[in-house]
Design a protein around this motif. Structure first.
Motif, PDB file in Angstrom:
ATOM      1  N   TRP A  50     -20.837  -2.057 -47.080  1.00 46.20           N
ATOM      2  CA  TRP A  50     -19.878  -1.183 -47.044  1.00 46.20           C
ATOM      3  C   TRP A  50     -18.729  -1.640 -46.131  1.00 46.20           C
ATOM      4  CZ3 TRP A  50     -19.765   3.442 -42.955  1.00 46.20           C
ATOM      5  CH2 TRP A  50     -18.815   4.443 -43.307  1.00 46.20           C
ATOM      6  N   LEU A  51     -19.028  -2.273 -45.085  1.00 48.33           N
ATOM      7  CA  LEU A  51     -17.967  -2.651 -44.172  1.00 48.33           C
ATOM      8  C   LEU A  51     -17.111  -3.913 -44.852  1.00 48.33           C
ATOM      9  CD1 LEU A  51     -16.638  -3.026 -41.195  1.00 48.33           C
ATOM     10  CD2 LEU A  51     -18.376  -4.820 -40.859  1.00 48.33           C
ATOM     11  N   LEU A  55     -14.550  -0.497 -46.779  1.00 48.28           N
ATOM     12  CA  LEU A  55     -14.055  -0.277 -45.569  1.00 48.28           C
ATOM     13  C   LEU A  55     -12.822  -1.422 -45.277  1.00 48.28           C
ATOM     14  CD1 LEU A  55     -16.679   0.706 -42.855  1.00 48.28           C
ATOM     15  CD2 LEU A  55     -15.015   2.096 -44.012  1.00 48.28           C
ATOM     16  N   THR A  56     -13.244  -2.581 -45.593  1.00 51.18           N
ATOM     17  CA  THR A  56     -12.285  -3.661 -45.491  1.00 51.18           C
ATOM     18  C   THR A  56     -10.836  -3.447 -46.462  1.00 51.18           C
ATOM     19  OG1 THR A  56     -13.934  -5.375 -44.679  1.00 51.18           O
ATOM     20  CG2 THR A  56     -11.890  -6.070 -45.786  1.00 51.18           C
ATOM     21  N   SER A  59      -8.874  -0.630 -44.626  1.00 53.10           N
ATOM     22  CA  SER A  59      -8.306  -0.998 -43.464  1.00 53.10           C
ATOM     23  C   SER A  59      -7.050  -1.998 -43.709  1.00 53.10           C
ATOM     24  CB  SER A  59      -9.271  -1.562 -42.586  1.00 53.10           C
ATOM     25  OG  SER A  59      -8.650  -1.925 -41.249  1.00 53.10           O
ATOM     26  N   ALA A  81      -8.669   4.770 -41.261  1.00 51.35           N
ATOM     27  CA  ALA A  81      -9.435   3.733 -41.846  1.00 51.35           C
ATOM     28  C   ALA A  81      -9.554   2.568 -41.014  1.00 51.35           C
ATOM     29  CB  ALA A  81      -8.411   3.317 -43.044  1.00 51.35           C
ATOM     30  N   LEU A  84     -12.105   3.467 -38.368  1.00 52.50           N
ATOM     31  CA  LEU A  84     -13.415   3.455 -38.754  1.00 52.50           C
ATOM     32  C   LEU A  84     -13.914   2.003 -39.129  1.00 52.50           C
ATOM     33  CD1 LEU A  84     -15.767   5.142 -39.870  1.00 52.50           C
ATOM     34  CD2 LEU A  84     -14.622   5.101 -42.209  1.00 52.50           C
ATOM     35  N   TYR A  85     -13.058   1.247 -39.704  1.00 56.29           N
ATOM     36  CA  TYR A  85     -13.646  -0.339 -39.615  1.00 56.29           C
ATOM     37  C   TYR A  85     -13.930  -0.894 -38.335  1.00 56.29           C
ATOM     38  CZ  TYR A  85     -13.287  -5.337 -40.315  1.00 56.29           C
ATOM     39  OH  TYR A  85     -13.724  -6.536 -40.529  1.00 56.29           O
ATOM     40  N   VAL A  88     -17.442   0.803 -37.058  1.00 58.91           N
ATOM     41  CA  VAL A  88     -18.370   0.152 -37.947  1.00 58.91           C
ATOM     42  C   VAL A  88     -18.688  -0.980 -37.695  1.00 58.91           C
ATOM     43  CG1 VAL A  88     -19.352   0.010 -40.345  1.00 58.91           C
ATOM     44  CG2 VAL A  88     -18.047   2.152 -39.788  1.00 58.91           C
TER      45      VAL A  88
END
Length: 334
Positions: A50-51, A55-56, A59, A81, A84-85, A88
């Motif tokens: 997910w990261l 998410l990447t 972001s 965003a 959160l990145y 995480v």
């Protein structure tokens, strides 16, 4: 007349079939730990995917908008965003680095310590399983699972970090120590050292809680030692820059200062502005700044040397565990 029953040839057959039986017994005995550990690995792996994916992307898009705003007072971008990145990433890195400690705690507290404390180990030794085979069965399969799980998480962490490296302004540098460790093979070496430390502590202390604590502390000491020694495990390179330029060169820092006619010296303003200390540099006779550091090309040599040291330590602790077992049981051979 009754037919003769054919039976296996005593101890040899028992030992031949002993390892699979021991592994099946281990799987039943430690089923909750295996399920919990497997769930933790899968959850961390999913978070890393997910990261490195959604998410990447979110972001990076937010940073692109933010950078396009320049110094405009009002700029509409997705700050959540970016935050959160960052959160995480930090949590995922922590999870990867925690694995060696969990392996050590489990190995000391449950895998070996609990069986030596309760007497289950001695019972197994009276039922056709030699002490050496008993210990080997508790190290081989867990070691395979440890390498697979830790290696998977480290590889996913490296992928997630590399995906955002050129697109997210707050991506950690490769030489940030937590990122450096989680991105490579060091967690695998630490986890195997933790497994060996747990086995040794369980045999020496014969108390589950004490062995769990001792193994966990051992991993902490090894981690601290590797971090302290890391800059010196591979020859560094030197970057020299003029006094007007200031110190140059980015990487894993080993040392820095100024060059004088007498040699190297510590500079009072390497990490600060040059304006207030040019007179001091002139009094010292400084001619240039220098930095000893490791560039990014040294990443894998440093990782592999550190991992090799940890594997050597793990091997020595495993050998010590078999020696302790041999002494306490009075067996000359497995």
């Amino acid at each position: 007349m009754t037919a003769a029953l054919t039976t296996p040839a005593g101890p040899t057959a028992a030992r031949t079939a002993g390892a699979p039986r021991q592994w099946r017994w281990l799987a039943r005995l430690h089923r909750p730990a295996l399920i919990g550990g497997g769930a933790l690995v899968l959850l961390t792996a999913a978070v890393l995917v997910w990261l490195g994916g959604p998410l990447t992307d979110a972001s990076a898009a937010a940073w692109k908008v933010y950078n396009a705003c320049g110094f405009t007072p009002r700029c509409s971008y997705d700050q959540s965003a970016i935050l959160l990145y960052k959160d995480v990433y930090n949590y995922a890195t922590f999870a990867v680095l925690t694995v060696p400690f969990l392996v050590a705690a489990w190995a000391g507290g449950a895998l070996v310590g609990r069986e030596t404390e309760s007497g289950t180990a001695r019972l197994a030794w009276t039922q056709g399983v030699s002490p050496a085979h008993w210990l080997a069965s508790r190290l081989v399969l867990p070691a395979v699972l440890t390498v697979a799980a830790t290696g998977l998480l480290a590889a996913l962490h490296h992928w997630a970090w590399a995906t955002g490296r050129d697109h997210i302004d707050t991506t950690k540098f490769w030489y940030d120590m937590a990122t450096f460790t989680a991105n490579g093979t060091v967690p695998v070496g630490l986890a195997l050292a933790g497994l060996a430390a747990g086995a040794l502590a369980g045999l020496v202390l014969r108390r589950a809680l004490a062995a769990m604590a001792a193994a966990t502390v051992t991993v902490g000491v090894l981690w601290a030692a590797v971090h302290a020694a890391m800059p010196y495990l591979w020859p560094s390179v030197t970057r020299v820059s003029g006094l007007q330029e200031g110190p140059l060169g980015r990487g894993l820092l080993v040392g820095e200062g100024v060059l004088t006619p007498e040699g190297r010296a510590e500079a009072p303003c390497v990490n600060g502005g040059l304006g207030g200390c040019r007179g001091s540099l002139a009094d010292m006779g400084a001619t240039a700044f220098y930095r000893d550091l490791h560039p990014v090309s040294h990443y894998w040599p440093l990782q592999l040397v550190a991992t090799g040291i940890l594997l050597t330590v793990a091997g020595l602790m495993t050998y010590a565990a078999f020696r302790v077992l041999r002494r306490t049981t009075g067996t000359a051979h497995g």
